[in-house]
Motif scaffolding. Sequence first.
Motif, PDB file in Angstrom:
ATOM      1  N   ILE A 623       2.276 -13.879   0.727  1.00 17.07           N
ATOM      2  CA  ILE A 623       1.417 -13.595   0.095  1.00 17.07           C
ATOM      3  C   ILE A 623      -0.004 -12.958   0.735  1.00 17.07           C
ATOM      4  N   LEU A 624       0.036 -13.718   2.214  1.00 14.72           N
ATOM      5  CA  LEU A 624      -1.022 -13.233   2.870  1.00 14.72           C
ATOM      6  C   LEU A 624      -0.751 -11.814   3.785  1.00 14.72           C
ATOM      7  N   GLY A 625       0.321 -11.532   3.326  1.00 16.53           N
ATOM      8  CA  GLY A 625       0.833 -10.284   4.263  1.00 16.53           C
ATOM      9  C   GLY A 625       1.151 -10.429   5.589  1.00 16.53           C
ATOM     10  N   GLU A 626       1.621 -11.619   5.974  1.00 17.23           N
ATOM     11  CA  GLU A 626       2.071 -11.809   7.180  1.00 17.23           C
ATOM     12  C   GLU A 626       3.426 -11.718   7.519  1.00 17.23           C
ATOM     13  N   PRO A 635       0.072  -5.016  -5.804  1.00 15.97           N
ATOM     14  CA  PRO A 635      -0.918  -4.058  -5.411  1.00 15.97           C
ATOM     15  C   PRO A 635      -2.214  -4.813  -5.684  1.00 15.97           C
ATOM     16  N   GLN A 636      -2.196  -5.448  -6.706  1.00 18.47           N
ATOM     17  CA  GLN A 636      -3.752  -6.008  -7.240  1.00 18.47           C
ATOM     18  C   GLN A 636      -4.206  -7.269  -6.230  1.00 18.47           C
ATOM     19  N   PHE A 637      -3.114  -7.967  -5.793  1.00 23.26           N
ATOM     20  CA  PHE A 637      -3.344  -9.178  -4.892  1.00 23.26           C
ATOM     21  C   PHE A 637      -3.751  -8.516  -3.427  1.00 23.26           C
ATOM     22  N   GLU A 638      -2.921  -7.475  -3.020  1.00 21.61           N
ATOM     23  CA  GLU A 638      -3.164  -6.976  -1.734  1.00 21.61           C
ATOM     24  C   GLU A 638      -4.333  -6.284  -1.843  1.00 21.61           C
ATOM     25  N   LYS A 639      -4.946  -5.726  -2.808  1.00 16.86           N
ATOM     26  CA  LYS A 639      -6.320  -5.282  -2.853  1.00 16.86           C
ATOM     27  C   LYS A 639      -7.259  -6.277  -2.603  1.00 16.86           C
ATOM     28  N   ARG A 640      -7.189  -7.254  -3.411  1.00 12.78           N
ATOM     29  CA  ARG A 640      -8.119  -8.437  -3.103  1.00 12.78           C
ATOM     30  C   ARG A 640      -8.134  -9.020  -1.718  1.00 12.78           C
ATOM     31  N   CYS A 641      -6.842  -9.315  -1.355  1.00 11.84           N
ATOM     32  CA  CYS A 641      -6.858  -9.747   0.223  1.00 11.84           C
ATOM     33  C   CYS A 641      -7.446  -9.003   1.229  1.00 11.84           C
TER      34      CYS A 641
END
Length: 1440
Positions: A623-626, A635-641
Amino acid sequence: MKAAFCGNDNASAYDISAGVLKNVCFVDALNLVPHVFLLFITFPILFIGWGSQSSKVQIHHNTWLHFPGHNLRWILTFTLLFVHVCEIAEGIVSDANMKSRHLHLFLPAMMGFVAATTAIVYYHNIETSNFPKLLLALFLYWIMAFVTKTIKLVRYCEDGVPFSQLRFCITGIMVILYGLLMAVEINVIRVRRYVFFMNPQKVKPPEDLQDLGVRFLQPFVNLLSKATYWWMNTLIISAHKKPIDLKAIGKLPIAMRALTNYVCLKEAYEDQQGMRAIKWKLAFGRPILLSSTFRYLADLLGFAGPLCISGIVESFQNDTNTTGKDFLKNAYVLAVLLFLALILQRTFLQASYYVTIETGINLRGALLAMIYNKILRLSTSNLSMGEMTLGQINNLVAIETNQLMWFLFLCPNLWAMPVQIIMGVILLYNLLRVSALVGAAVIVLLAPIQYFIATKLAEAQKSTLDYSTERLKKTNEILKGIKLLKLYAWEHIFCTSVEETRTKELISLKTFALYTSLSIFMNAAIPIAAVLATFVTYEYQNEATLQPYQAFASLSLFHILVTPLFLLSTVVRFAVKAVTNGYFSWGSGLATLSNINIRIPTGQMTMIVGQVGCGKSSLLLAILGEMQTLEGKDPQFEKRCRNRYSVAYAAQKPWLLNATVEENIIFGSPFNKQRYKAVTDACSLQPDIDLLPFGDQTEIGERGINLSGGQRQRICVARALYQNTNIIVLDDPFSALDIHLSDHLMQEGILKFLQEDKRTLILVTHKLQYLPHADWIIAMKDGYVLREGTLKDIQTKDVELYEHWKTLMNRQDQELEKVTTVGPGRAMYPRESKAQLEDEDEEEEEEEDDDDNMSTVMRLRTKMPWRTCWRYLTSGGFFLLFLMIFSKLLKHSVIVAIDYWLARWTSMENKTGDSTDLNRESKSYHVAVFSMLCGAGIVLCLVTSLTVEWMGLTAAKNLHHNLLNKIILGPIRFFDTTPLGLILNRFSADTNIIDQHIPPTLESLTRSTLLCLSAIGMISYATPWFLVALVPLGIAFYFIQKYFRVASKDLQELDDSTQLPLLCHFSETAEGLTTIRAFRHEARFKQHMLELTDTNNIAYLFLSAANRWLEVRTDYLGACIVLTAAVTSITYRSDSGLLGLGLLYALTITNYLNWVVRNLADLEVQMGAVKKVNSFLTMESENYEGTMDPSQVPKDWPQEGEIKIEDLCVRYENNLKPVLKHVKAYIKPGQKVGICGRTGSGKSSLSLAFFRMVDIFDGKIVIDGIDICKLPLHTLRSRLSIILQDPILFSGSIRFNLDPECKCTDDRLWEALEIAQLKNMVKSLPGGLDAVVTEGGENFSVGQRQLFCLARAFVRKSSILIMDEATASIDMATENILQKVVMTAFVDRTVVTIAHRVHTILTADLVIVMKRGNILENDTPENLLSREDGIFASFVRADM
């Protein structure tokens, strides 16, 4: 002799009948006019100027260079002064041959010298006061001087004076110099427009000097101050009164800052348009070129020594009066030229060193910034899978960048070598013809051996580094797991492992020492061998006898020729270490998570649950892109992150900064007192903070090593809560907390603090009793999502899963709200009573105050730590110490004898005249003695170099062995109160200094000191009057070394102390990458890294400038010694051989004087490492001996597992209050006993008492009829088993972790793994039982590690098992399995469980409830529960 301006011996001297300008004496008088004019004009201005501004000068005023052509003016003026000296000398030599004194020959030159000196002093004062109109006086002076000198030159031309005449050359050069200085002055008028123009040019000071924080003034001071480091005087003298601190050295100038150089390097590196090479050259090539130019000039001037020695001895030997024509054959003139050449040579040499070091520091700063940027982009898999370790990162930062910097420093030497060698051979050939080539051939033939030794030395150093890294890794593991090792009596196994690695390291160090000895030997022996070969060949090849001037000039040349060879070995070694290729790779592999399709509702709490190792933490990292996304995205969560401050994250493994508690919590956000208090209260941190010595301003050390796991966890959660972010991610925040703290954190921190703000919360947890509070639940299994939805959805769709959860839940939501109204007491340090800690804190505060006062006193000391030196020397053994001293003295005596014999030989042969039979016999005799002395010298060179290295190696071996054994046998209290980093530092930095730094420093110090002493002795023997001049020089030397040593020590300490935070920051960043990236704090951490780099660089730059300050002064002092020795020898007419010998030794002093002080200062600092190690050697060890002999203890003891606790009193140290007070209990064989109580009640202290880890000062524990206090410690601990709260695994294999003693069969190990529910998982790993366990067991989850610890306890067939909060990190399902295992696999054993969760001991046979070191309740669970007002009953109700 009568004196007159034009002389009394020539009546036509005053005749002007042919014209005024035709009279030479009048022209010389005319040359006096400009000088008198300047002195008349400038002296009043100088005195007025000094008086008016000396008291109110600001830091930037007296360093601000205002006028153009500044450096050129200084260079021209210095050249003018030199030419004036030549003019004075030529005049005096010419006058000496006159019948009367002709003042016009040298008086105008003397006045010119005074005027030129006044001109530069005047200019400096005008420039620093920024009053350019006063430069008009200098402009007029240069015009007048130019005109008068031109008249004199024209007069010489008309008189037909030839160009080859020295007087004509001097006058011509002076005309050019005055013309150039006049041009410089015109340029100042043109640029500054201070006269003849309507609008004068206004200037601003450089940006650096507008900031009074910049104290490094080398780029801004005048040329003389730059060359002599005069601006450093204030700092170095003030260090004697007040220690130098970071405030005193200030900030780096902008051009030297890491950011400036990083931008420059990055542009050069990334530019693909063909300009990269040009930018690179401009950035770092130009200073290297400048440094190389200085180096060439210094090397060429270095040959002035042998040439002047040759000239002085030859003129002395021939004993002829020199005339003006033979100006350069005059002994006094040559002595002065030698002095000036030495001054210039040393100035250029130090300038070369400084420029390369400054460039190296700039490059290092840029490289560190590039490496840090790369680390911030590393994938998590790189670190977790061991592709890039913290050790590699630290190695890159601490060693590789420094090696590159030093290689850059040695580069100018690389291309200066050929020039030195070629020039040396040419001059030798000129002196000795063909026989010189024999000596050169010896050097050339031995050069490959030197090169071979250098490469072997580099290999040995690399090998030593590898073993050292391995030893440190093992030592680190021992220190981290010391409690477990002591409890299992495994310390000797792991100690032996470290000793084995140390033995390999020592073998490598022996090789390194051998090659170092050979290198030192070759550098000392090559000139002796070359001289021997040359002189013997010369004697037997030539009929002419060897003259003293030839002998000593060639001896000096051979010493110069050996220098490139010595540097070759050093350069090769650094090249091997510096020029290595490294790269970072990006992780890839099989999918950890699959078919993930989830939704996270905004503004609500999402819980992720599942068994150990099912992929919960991996999902959070995804979720954190690690994690590497193989398919799919959100995409929405990535944008918020991607938005700044969008995600607050608390990892399962707590990550803390090396900073205060407050800084760890606010984490760069603005401080809000109300919010801060709310967060600390929600995380129950205030009671812990109150116990700290300085409250929340206490430094909690790297990775929070002085805090318990629960405290570290809560600070990380507090950090996440404090951030004003819309998304919070918490990875198992309850794992290290007891039930009370967990409930408080859930109620106050999560349900109240977060949900009131409507923030999105993702929570991974094993605490299934909190599921009713979740708005959304994600159930994981084996890397995929098993179920997703609300609790009601799962209840409807998956009844089986819900029922499974329900059985695991200890209570419902309504019951949860009834409890946790009372906040339990906590202790700052794990498992110690609050009362004891309060006493301790008071003691520690007093100790810290004392330490602060002591440290100030210690820093002010100016005496050498002779006692520590003696301890170090004697730790190497008295025999080796005696051998070293004796061989050193003998070697230097033989070397002096060689040179003295050469002086006697050449002088005697010179007196005996032509060859006769007698002379031939004398020649053979002298050659034979000379050969024997040379042979003895060569052998002694090898012996001395070997003895120093061997003594150092023996001392290092003994000190490390004693330190390791002392630490490993130390009491557990020592490890609780001493930071891990401090202990590790003794084994890393301090051991490295003792291993590799002290022996060469000691060797260099003894060699330099003995060479200087033998040189002074020899000069004094040749010319006793030299001792008179030596007194003021000795006093000057004493004060120089006295002030330098104190300042150097402070600056070295600053360099070391500023390097540690930089290294810590790199390792902290690597460990906390996920957290830093989740918080989007990369820019803040980059900025902090740049600040730390600049702070370390400014400390190192000042240290380097201080070294240059010393070397310039000792070099100038050496030049004065050479001048004094030459003048006294010439004046008092000593023997020509002794004169040559004295001058040769005087040159030696010039080379070695600064090394005496440098090595003394270095040794003083390095002895600090020995002192630190010795301070640990005085520590008291645990008493491993018992009153019973091990053979008296039955082999199967304890067989039954019966425990009697009789009136037990326990304390952690003699001076502390008891933590257990008169405890009495009886545990039957095979009973299952639960011990509970709040934090600090003494339950863990009781478990430690079984192993005598604490001081049992009253009462006793009897196990199977034997009082444990009578048993040897190893016997006692090896017969009991324990499982600790913190699961500890060691790097190696699974087999090694279960059975390091290698006593069990594979079947036994598989049985243990099966009982711990790990068999299938281990079977699936490559290698099975031999599968790799990484450092700290990082390749397994926390729960899996705890299960391995359970298996380890089962492997040891002990009838007594202690479980100290062993289920803290395990999910509830696994915990239930674990409880069943204890009841079945350990059915015949006595099990004492320290309860983390009270429900785990409900099935126990006996429950003991403790409070403040006393037993309050002791009965069966059933009986205790029947007492409604009982403490145990209240615990159970709270834990339902």
